[in-house]
Design an enzyme around this catalytic site. Structure first.
Site, short mmCIF file in Angstrom:
data_model
loop_
_atom_site.label_atom_id
_atom_site.label_comp_id
_atom_site.label_asym_id
_atom_site.label_seq_id
_atom_site.Cartn_x
_atom_site.Cartn_y
_atom_site.Cartn_z
N ARG A 190 0.82 -1.22 0.00
CA ARG A 190 0.00 0.00 0.00
C ARG A 190 0.85 1.26 0.00
O ARG A 190 0.43 2.28 -0.53
CB ARG A 190 -0.91 0.00 1.24
CG ARG A 190 -1.85 -1.19 1.27
CD ARG A 190 -2.53 -1.30 2.60
NE ARG A 190 -1.54 -1.54 3.67
CZ ARG A 190 -1.83 -1.55 4.97
NH1 ARG A 190 -3.07 -1.36 5.35
NH2 ARG A 190 -0.89 -1.76 5.87
N HIS B 129 -6.08 -13.53 4.23
CA HIS B 129 -5.46 -14.67 3.53
C HIS B 129 -6.45 -15.34 2.59
O HIS B 129 -6.13 -15.62 1.42
CB HIS B 129 -4.96 -15.72 4.54
CG HIS B 129 -3.76 -15.27 5.32
ND1 HIS B 129 -3.23 -16.00 6.35
CD2 HIS B 129 -2.98 -14.16 5.21
CE1 HIS B 129 -2.17 -15.36 6.85
NE2 HIS B 129 -2.01 -14.26 6.18
N TYR C 14 -2.57 -5.30 -5.68
CA TYR C 14 -2.36 -6.74 -5.84
C TYR C 14 -2.87 -7.21 -7.20
O TYR C 14 -2.35 -8.15 -7.79
CB TYR C 14 -3.04 -7.51 -4.70
CG TYR C 14 -2.66 -7.05 -3.31
CD1 TYR C 14 -1.35 -6.66 -3.01
CD2 TYR C 14 -3.61 -6.98 -2.31
CE1 TYR C 14 -1.01 -6.22 -1.74
CE2 TYR C 14 -3.27 -6.55 -1.03
CZ TYR C 14 -1.96 -6.17 -0.76
OH TYR C 14 -1.63 -5.73 0.49
N LEU D 201 -0.24 -11.33 4.02
CA LEU D 201 -1.15 -10.30 4.55
C LEU D 201 -1.65 -10.69 5.93
O LEU D 201 -1.48 -11.84 6.36
CB LEU D 201 -2.34 -10.15 3.59
CG LEU D 201 -2.00 -9.66 2.18
CD1 LEU D 201 -3.24 -9.71 1.30
CD2 LEU D 201 -1.42 -8.26 2.24
N LYS E 80 0.26 -19.02 7.08
CA LYS E 80 -0.70 -19.63 7.98
C LYS E 80 -1.28 -18.57 8.93
O LYS E 80 -0.57 -17.61 9.26
CB LYS E 80 -0.04 -20.75 8.79
CG LYS E 80 1.07 -20.27 9.74
CD LYS E 80 1.70 -21.46 10.42
CE LYS E 80 2.67 -21.06 11.50
NZ LYS E 80 3.93 -20.54 11.04
N1 NDP Z 1 3.72 -12.56 13.41
C1 NDP Z 1 3.50 -13.84 13.72
O1 NDP Z 1 3.70 -14.29 14.85
C2 NDP Z 1 3.01 -14.78 12.68
C3 NDP Z 1 2.70 -14.33 11.40
N2 NDP Z 1 2.23 -15.19 10.46
C4 NDP Z 1 1.91 -14.71 9.14
O2 NDP Z 1 3.06 -14.13 8.57
C5 NDP Z 1 2.69 -13.02 7.76
C6 NDP Z 1 3.47 -11.80 8.18
O3 NDP Z 1 3.25 -11.60 9.56
P1 NDP Z 1 3.35 -10.15 10.18
O4 NDP Z 1 4.54 -9.44 9.60
O5 NDP Z 1 3.18 -10.29 11.64
O6 NDP Z 1 2.02 -9.50 9.55
P2 NDP Z 1 1.51 -8.03 9.63
O7 NDP Z 1 0.04 -8.14 9.84
O8 NDP Z 1 2.32 -7.18 10.53
O9 NDP Z 1 1.86 -7.50 8.17
C7 NDP Z 1 1.13 -7.89 7.07
C8 NDP Z 1 1.29 -6.84 5.97
O10 NDP Z 1 0.08 -6.85 5.24
C9 NDP Z 1 -0.08 -5.61 4.60
N3 NDP Z 1 -1.49 -5.20 4.64
C10 NDP Z 1 -2.32 -5.15 3.58
N4 NDP Z 1 -3.55 -4.80 3.91
C11 NDP Z 1 -3.52 -4.57 5.25
C12 NDP Z 1 -4.49 -4.15 6.18
N5 NDP Z 1 -5.75 -3.91 5.83
N6 NDP Z 1 -4.12 -4.03 7.47
C13 NDP Z 1 -2.84 -4.29 7.88
N7 NDP Z 1 -1.86 -4.70 7.01
C14 NDP Z 1 -2.20 -4.84 5.71
C15 NDP Z 1 0.86 -4.63 5.29
O11 NDP Z 1 1.89 -4.34 4.35
P3 NDP Z 1 1.94 -2.89 3.64
O12 NDP Z 1 1.76 -1.88 4.74
O13 NDP Z 1 3.32 -2.88 3.07
O14 NDP Z 1 0.87 -2.87 2.61
C16 NDP Z 1 1.43 -5.41 6.44
O15 NDP Z 1 2.77 -5.09 6.68
C17 NDP Z 1 1.19 -12.85 7.91
O16 NDP Z 1 0.55 -13.46 6.80
C18 NDP Z 1 0.85 -13.61 9.16
O17 NDP Z 1 -0.46 -14.14 9.09
C19 NDP Z 1 2.09 -16.52 10.74
C20 NDP Z 1 2.40 -17.01 11.96
C21 NDP Z 1 2.86 -16.17 13.03
O1 LIG Z 2 6.33 -15.49 13.13
C1 LIG Z 2 6.06 -16.02 12.09
O2 LIG Z 2 5.74 -15.26 10.99
C2 LIG Z 2 5.91 -15.77 9.68
C3 LIG Z 2 5.62 -17.25 9.61
O3 LIG Z 2 5.97 -17.77 8.37
C4 LIG Z 2 6.34 -17.99 10.68
O4 LIG Z 2 6.05 -19.34 10.61
C5 LIG Z 2 5.93 -17.48 12.01
O5 LIG Z 2 6.66 -18.11 13.01
#
Ligand code: NDP
Ligand SMILES: O=C1OC[C@@H](O)[C@H](O)[C@H]1O
Length: 96
Positions: A12, A54, A33, A49, A72
């Site tokens: 974004r 997802h 996207y 995301l 996941k």
């Molecule tokens: N953190 C964890 O412990 C874990 C995370 N995951 C998965 O790993 C992936 C990355 O995790 P994490 O970095 O914590 O995820 P975040 O939710 O912090 O980041 C996801 C990214 O999605 C984008 N985005 C697009 N639309 C939206 C919206 N409406 N609101 C908020 N963000 C949006 C943003 O990127 P931008 O601003 O650049 O558009 C944001 O940085 C995710 O898919 C999450 O489900 C899985 C297991 C554990």
């Molecule tokens: O913290 C996490 O964020 C990204 C995922 O792929 C990972 O499995 C998880 O531990």
């Protein structure tokens, strides 16, 4: 993997994303996207995301004919979970 090319990143905030993609030598930054889905050079997408997005974007990517690696949890509930793996697009040769 040497055969994998990160062709583009969509996000974004273009300025913030550019700082990151420059660091990783990814020249192509998109602001939607859908632009990724419309690009025939792109075979596969990674969807990191927030959880609630997802399902929606995995289904859209599959319908656009892309291979999908989704973070996941892939979906938010049992109803959603049955849908992506049963889309007609996944019955095509080479689908995964
Ligand atoms: N953190 C964890 O412990 C874990 C995370 N995951 C998965 O790993 C992936 C990355 O995790 P994490 O970095 O914590 O995820 P975040 O939710 O912090 O980041 C996801 C990214 O999605 C984008 N985005 C697009 N639309 C939206 C919206 N409406 N609101 C908020 N963000 C949006 C943003 O990127 P931008 O601003 O650049 O558009 C944001 O940085 C995710 O898919 C999450 O489900 C899985 C297991 C554990
Ligand atoms: O913290 C996490 O964020 C990204 C995922 O792929 C990972 O499995 C998880 O531990």
């Amino acid at each position: 993997h040497p055969e994998v090319i990160v062709q583009a990143v969509a996000a974004r905030d273009n300025a913030r994303t550019s700082a990151s993609t420059k660091k990783h030598n990814i020249a192509d930054v998109r602001t939607s996207y859908d632009e990724i889905f419309e690009d025939p050079k792109i075979d596969a997408v990674f969807i990191p995301l927030p959880n609630s997005l997802h399902f929606e974007w995995a289904v859209r990517a599959i319908r656009a004919g892309k291979h999908v690696l989704v973070e996941k949890p892939s979906t938010s509930n049992a109803t959603e979970a049955g849908i992506p793996f049963n889309l007609p697009e996944l019955l095509q040769p080479n689908a995964s």
